[in-house]
Structures are given as structure tokens and as C-alpha cells.
Design a protein around this motif. Structure first.
Motif, PDB file in Angstrom:
ATOM      1  N   SER A 124     -26.114  46.467 -91.332  1.00  0.00           N
ATOM      2  CA  SER A 124     -27.254  46.733 -90.449  1.00  0.00           C
ATOM      3  C   SER A 124     -28.386  45.726 -90.615  1.00  0.00           C
ATOM      4  CB  SER A 124     -27.770  48.155 -90.664  1.00  0.00           C
ATOM      5  OG  SER A 124     -28.264  48.304 -91.977  1.00  0.00           O
ATOM      6  N   THR A 125     -28.448  44.988 -91.720  1.00  0.00           N
ATOM      7  CA  THR A 125     -29.536  44.032 -91.919  1.00  0.00           C
ATOM      8  C   THR A 125     -29.122  42.575 -91.742  1.00  0.00           C
ATOM      9  OG1 THR A 125     -29.134  43.992 -94.306  1.00  0.00           O
ATOM     10  CG2 THR A 125     -30.784  45.557 -93.495  1.00  0.00           C
ATOM     11  N   ASP A 126     -27.861  42.263 -91.844  1.00  0.00           N
ATOM     12  CA  ASP A 126     -27.398  40.885 -91.759  1.00  0.00           C
ATOM     13  C   ASP A 126     -27.238  40.476 -90.292  1.00  0.00           C
ATOM     14  OD1 ASP A 126     -26.372  38.397 -92.196  1.00  0.00           O
ATOM     15  OD2 ASP A 126     -24.728  39.044 -93.490  1.00  0.00           O
ATOM     16  N   LYS A 127     -27.857  39.371 -89.882  1.00  0.00           N
ATOM     17  CA  LYS A 127     -27.791  38.890 -88.498  1.00  0.00           C
ATOM     18  C   LYS A 127     -26.389  38.427 -88.113  1.00  0.00           C
ATOM     19  CE  LYS A 127     -32.051  39.428 -87.344  1.00  0.00           C
ATOM     20  NZ  LYS A 127     -32.391  40.538 -86.508  1.00  0.00           N
ATOM     21  N   LYS A 128     -25.563  38.126 -89.085  1.00  0.00           N
ATOM     22  CA  LYS A 128     -24.205  37.681 -88.804  1.00  0.00           C
ATOM     23  C   LYS A 128     -23.392  38.791 -88.128  1.00  0.00           C
ATOM     24  CE  LYS A 128     -21.146  37.149 -92.177  1.00  0.00           C
ATOM     25  NZ  LYS A 128     -20.467  36.623 -93.353  1.00  0.00           N
ATOM     26  N   TYR A 129     -23.746  40.035 -88.384  1.00  0.00           N
ATOM     27  CA  TYR A 129     -23.011  41.175 -87.828  1.00  0.00           C
ATOM     28  C   TYR A 129     -23.722  41.786 -86.635  1.00  0.00           C
ATOM     29  CZ  TYR A 129     -20.645  40.783 -92.288  1.00  0.00           C
ATOM     30  OH  TYR A 129     -19.956  40.306 -93.365  1.00  0.00           O
ATOM     31  N   ASP A 130     -24.664  41.068 -86.023  1.00  0.00           N
ATOM     32  CA  ASP A 130     -25.432  41.575 -84.896  1.00  0.00           C
ATOM     33  C   ASP A 130     -24.660  41.312 -83.603  1.00  0.00           C
ATOM     34  OD1 ASP A 130     -27.492  42.692 -83.483  1.00  0.00           O
ATOM     35  OD2 ASP A 130     -28.685  40.861 -83.445  1.00  0.00           O
ATOM     36  N   TYR A 131     -24.202  42.367 -82.944  1.00  0.00           N
ATOM     37  CA  TYR A 131     -23.446  42.242 -81.702  1.00  0.00           C
ATOM     38  C   TYR A 131     -24.150  42.981 -80.584  1.00  0.00           C
ATOM     39  CZ  TYR A 131     -19.658  40.360 -84.444  1.00  0.00           C
ATOM     40  OH  TYR A 131     -18.904  39.572 -85.273  1.00  0.00           O
ATOM     41  N   ASP A 132     -24.284  42.315 -79.443  1.00  0.00           N
ATOM     42  CA  ASP A 132     -24.882  42.917 -78.263  1.00  0.00           C
ATOM     43  C   ASP A 132     -23.758  43.186 -77.276  1.00  0.00           C
ATOM     44  OD1 ASP A 132     -27.486  42.528 -79.281  1.00  0.00           O
ATOM     45  OD2 ASP A 132     -27.336  40.423 -78.713  1.00  0.00           O
ATOM     46  N   LEU A 133     -23.401  44.440 -77.121  1.00  0.00           N
ATOM     47  CA  LEU A 133     -22.263  44.768 -76.270  1.00  0.00           C
ATOM     48  C   LEU A 133     -22.673  45.231 -74.879  1.00  0.00           C
ATOM     49  CD1 LEU A 133     -19.971  46.535 -78.854  1.00  0.00           C
ATOM     50  CD2 LEU A 133     -19.856  44.209 -78.032  1.00  0.00           C
ATOM     51  N   VAL A 134     -23.954  45.281 -74.595  1.00  0.00           N
ATOM     52  CA  VAL A 134     -24.440  45.720 -73.298  1.00  0.00           C
ATOM     53  C   VAL A 134     -25.358  44.639 -72.756  1.00  0.00           C
ATOM     54  CG1 VAL A 134     -25.726  47.507 -72.066  1.00  0.00           C
ATOM     55  CG2 VAL A 134     -24.319  48.137 -74.009  1.00  0.00           C
ATOM     56  N   THR A 135     -25.287  44.408 -71.456  1.00  0.00           N
ATOM     57  CA  THR A 135     -26.151  43.404 -70.853  1.00  0.00           C
ATOM     58  C   THR A 135     -27.591  43.906 -70.805  1.00  0.00           C
ATOM     59  OG1 THR A 135     -25.779  44.260 -68.633  1.00  0.00           O
ATOM     60  CG2 THR A 135     -24.319  42.511 -69.394  1.00  0.00           C
ATOM     61  N   GLU A 136     -28.518  42.975 -70.805  1.00  0.00           N
ATOM     62  CA  GLU A 136     -29.912  43.359 -70.644  1.00  0.00           C
ATOM     63  C   GLU A 136     -30.140  43.757 -69.196  1.00  0.00           C
ATOM     64  OE1 GLU A 136     -32.840  40.795 -72.284  1.00  0.00           O
ATOM     65  OE2 GLU A 136     -31.549  40.263 -73.984  1.00  0.00           O
ATOM     66  N   GLU A 137     -31.140  44.576 -68.971  1.00  0.00           N
ATOM     67  CA  GLU A 137     -31.469  45.095 -67.642  1.00  0.00           C
ATOM     68  C   GLU A 137     -30.264  45.792 -67.013  1.00  0.00           C
ATOM     69  OE1 GLU A 137     -33.072  41.833 -65.444  1.00  0.00           O
ATOM     70  OE2 GLU A 137     -34.845  41.711 -66.713  1.00  0.00           O
ATOM     71  N   TYR A 138     -29.640  46.641 -67.797  1.00  0.00           N
ATOM     72  CA  TYR A 138     -28.423  47.336 -67.375  1.00  0.00           C
ATOM     73  C   TYR A 138     -28.668  48.159 -66.119  1.00  0.00           C
ATOM     74  CZ  TYR A 138     -24.552  50.641 -67.630  1.00  0.00           C
ATOM     75  OH  TYR A 138     -23.469  51.404 -67.327  1.00  0.00           O
ATOM     76  N   TYR A 139     -29.746  48.919 -66.065  1.00  0.00           N
ATOM     77  CA  TYR A 139     -30.009  49.788 -64.926  1.00  0.00           C
ATOM     78  C   TYR A 139     -30.346  48.998 -63.672  1.00  0.00           C
ATOM     79  CZ  TYR A 139     -29.866  53.499 -68.321  1.00  0.00           C
ATOM     80  OH  TYR A 139     -29.444  54.348 -69.295  1.00  0.00           O
ATOM     81  N   LYS A 140     -30.992  47.868 -63.844  1.00  0.00           N
ATOM     82  CA  LYS A 140     -31.289  47.011 -62.705  1.00  0.00           C
ATOM     83  C   LYS A 140     -29.993  46.484 -62.084  1.00  0.00           C
ATOM     84  CE  LYS A 140     -34.028  42.917 -61.629  1.00  0.00           C
ATOM     85  NZ  LYS A 140     -34.851  41.849 -62.204  1.00  0.00           N
ATOM     86  N   LYS A 141     -29.017  46.172 -62.920  1.00  0.00           N
ATOM     87  CA  LYS A 141     -27.727  45.693 -62.415  1.00  0.00           C
ATOM     88  C   LYS A 141     -26.979  46.792 -61.667  1.00  0.00           C
ATOM     89  CE  LYS A 141     -25.170  42.537 -64.325  1.00  0.00           C
ATOM     90  NZ  LYS A 141     -24.258  41.852 -65.217  1.00  0.00           N
ATOM     91  N   GLU A 142     -27.142  48.036 -62.102  1.00  0.00           N
ATOM     92  CA  GLU A 142     -26.443  49.146 -61.457  1.00  0.00           C
ATOM     93  C   GLU A 142     -26.966  49.413 -60.048  1.00  0.00           C
ATOM     94  OE1 GLU A 142     -23.699  50.932 -62.395  1.00  0.00           O
ATOM     95  OE2 GLU A 142     -23.597  49.394 -63.936  1.00  0.00           O
ATOM     96  N   LEU A 143     -28.204  49.060 -59.784  1.00  0.00           N
ATOM     97  CA  LEU A 143     -28.777  49.301 -58.465  1.00  0.00           C
ATOM     98  C   LEU A 143     -28.147  48.408 -57.394  1.00  0.00           C
ATOM     99  CD1 LEU A 143     -32.549  49.709 -59.390  1.00  0.00           C
ATOM    100  CD2 LEU A 143     -30.916  51.501 -58.787  1.00  0.00           C
ATOM    101  N   VAL A 144     -27.617  47.270 -57.770  1.00  0.00           N
ATOM    102  CA  VAL A 144     -26.998  46.365 -56.796  1.00  0.00           C
ATOM    103  C   VAL A 144     -25.466  46.482 -56.822  1.00  0.00           C
ATOM    104  CG1 VAL A 144     -28.911  44.723 -56.802  1.00  0.00           C
ATOM    105  CG2 VAL A 144     -27.071  44.457 -58.439  1.00  0.00           C
ATOM    106  N   PHE A 145     -24.985  47.606 -57.296  1.00  0.00           N
ATOM    107  CA  PHE A 145     -23.538  47.779 -57.444  1.00  0.00           C
ATOM    108  C   PHE A 145     -22.820  47.808 -56.092  1.00  0.00           C
ATOM    109  CE2 PHE A 145     -19.751  50.400 -58.600  1.00  0.00           C
ATOM    110  CZ  PHE A 145     -19.195  49.472 -59.448  1.00  0.00           C
ATOM    111  N   GLN A 146     -23.431  48.390 -55.039  1.00  0.00           N
ATOM    112  CA  GLN A 146     -22.787  48.442 -53.730  1.00  0.00           C
ATOM    113  C   GLN A 146     -22.580  47.040 -53.168  1.00  0.00           C
ATOM    114  OE1 GLN A 146     -21.389  51.147 -52.188  1.00  0.00           O
ATOM    115  NE2 GLN A 146     -20.552  49.576 -50.852  1.00  0.00           N
ATOM    116  N   LYS A 147     -23.551  46.149 -53.377  1.00  0.00           N
ATOM    117  CA  LYS A 147     -23.382  44.763 -52.920  1.00  0.00           C
ATOM    118  C   LYS A 147     -22.218  44.103 -53.643  1.00  0.00           C
ATOM    119  CE  LYS A 147     -25.747  40.333 -52.376  1.00  0.00           C
ATOM    120  NZ  LYS A 147     -24.541  39.765 -51.923  1.00  0.00           N
TER     121      LYS A 147
END
Length: 148
Positions: free
Chosen positions: A28-51
């Protein structure tokens, strides 16, 4: 000194809990094990899902879609032969689920019906390829997960 079984059991449990806590704190403290599995602005991306759905439907209505394959120079995206490549505009976004620092986006600048993404930009592992492009006023979307 003689240790009975109860004392040995408690000492063993303390060592085991300490062992687990050591790894939890380290990860939990080492940056080597830091993984981002979700995109930023996730909800904003969902609003344009129909397009996105409509753009994918446009891509599926083409005679041939974009083809991606690995070459010795890198990852090559080949656009349909029956389209005039000079009228194609858009962007190519390569998303690395395990490390957002490796993500990159570049505009589509085609000199032929194919685009090569250089080997130097792609680290081995999983990538999500997203090509948003337009041709004669109609929007298209190509998404593909690749393991490079």
C-alpha cells in the motif's frame, strides 16, 4: 525453557499476522505497486456512451473495418482500402490499464491507408486501442484489446 502448545500457537499466530501486515503495508505504500485500473472522469465518459454505440454501429456497417496487427516496426492499424485516406480525421488513443503514465494519444495523420505506432512507445503487456475517426462527416469507432 519449555514452551507448551498454547504459547507456541500464540507465538505462531503473532508471526503470521506480522508477516501479513508487513506485505499489506509494503504494497500500500510502495509506488511500484500502484495500479490505476479505472479511467479518470469515469462518469463523464458514461454520459457519451450512446454516441459510442452509434459510432461502433457505423464501423460495423463498413465493408471492412480497421485491422490491427503487429509488425517489426510496431503496431500497424490498416484502414479500409475502399476509403480515401486523405479524408480520414480523428485520434488514436492507447490506454494501459495497469499504468496511466504510459497512456498516450496522437492525431490521425495518414500518408497511406495504414498507421504504424512505433515499438518504442509500446511496453510489453495489455493495451486498449481506441481509434475515433471521421470520414465524410460520419463518425466511427474502433476498439480493440491487444497484448503486445
Amino acid at each position: 525453557m519449555k514452551i507448551n502448545w498454547g504459547t507456541g500457537l500464540v507465538i505462531g499466530m503473532i508471526f503470521f499476522i506480522g508477516f501479513i501486515l508487513f506485505f499489506v503495508i509494503k504494497i500500500s505504500t510502495d509506488k511500484k505497486y500502484d495500479y490505476d485500473l479505472v479511467t479518470e472522469e469515469y462518469y463523464k465518459k458514461e454520459l457519451v456512451f450512446q454516441k459510442e454505440i452509434d459510432d461502433r454501429a457505423n464501423s460495423n456497417s463498413l465493408e471492412a473495418n480497421i485491422i490491427g496487427k503487429k509488425t517489426e516496426k510496431g503496431w500497424m492499424l490498416t484502414f479500409p482500402e475502399n476509403l480515401d485516406y486523405t479524408k480520414i480525421t480523428g485520434t488514436v488513443f492507447l490506454y494501459r490499464p495497469s499504468n496511466k503514465n504510459l497512456d498516450f494519444q496522437e492525431p490521425l495523420k495518414l500518408s497511406s491507408n495504414s498507421l504504424v505506432i512505433a515499438d518504442e512507445r509500446l511496453v510489453a503487456g495489455r493495451w486498449n486501442t481506441i481509434v475515433q475517426w471521421s470520414y465524410e462527416g460520419k463518425d466511427y469507432l474502433y476498439k480493440k484489446e491487444i497484448v503486445y
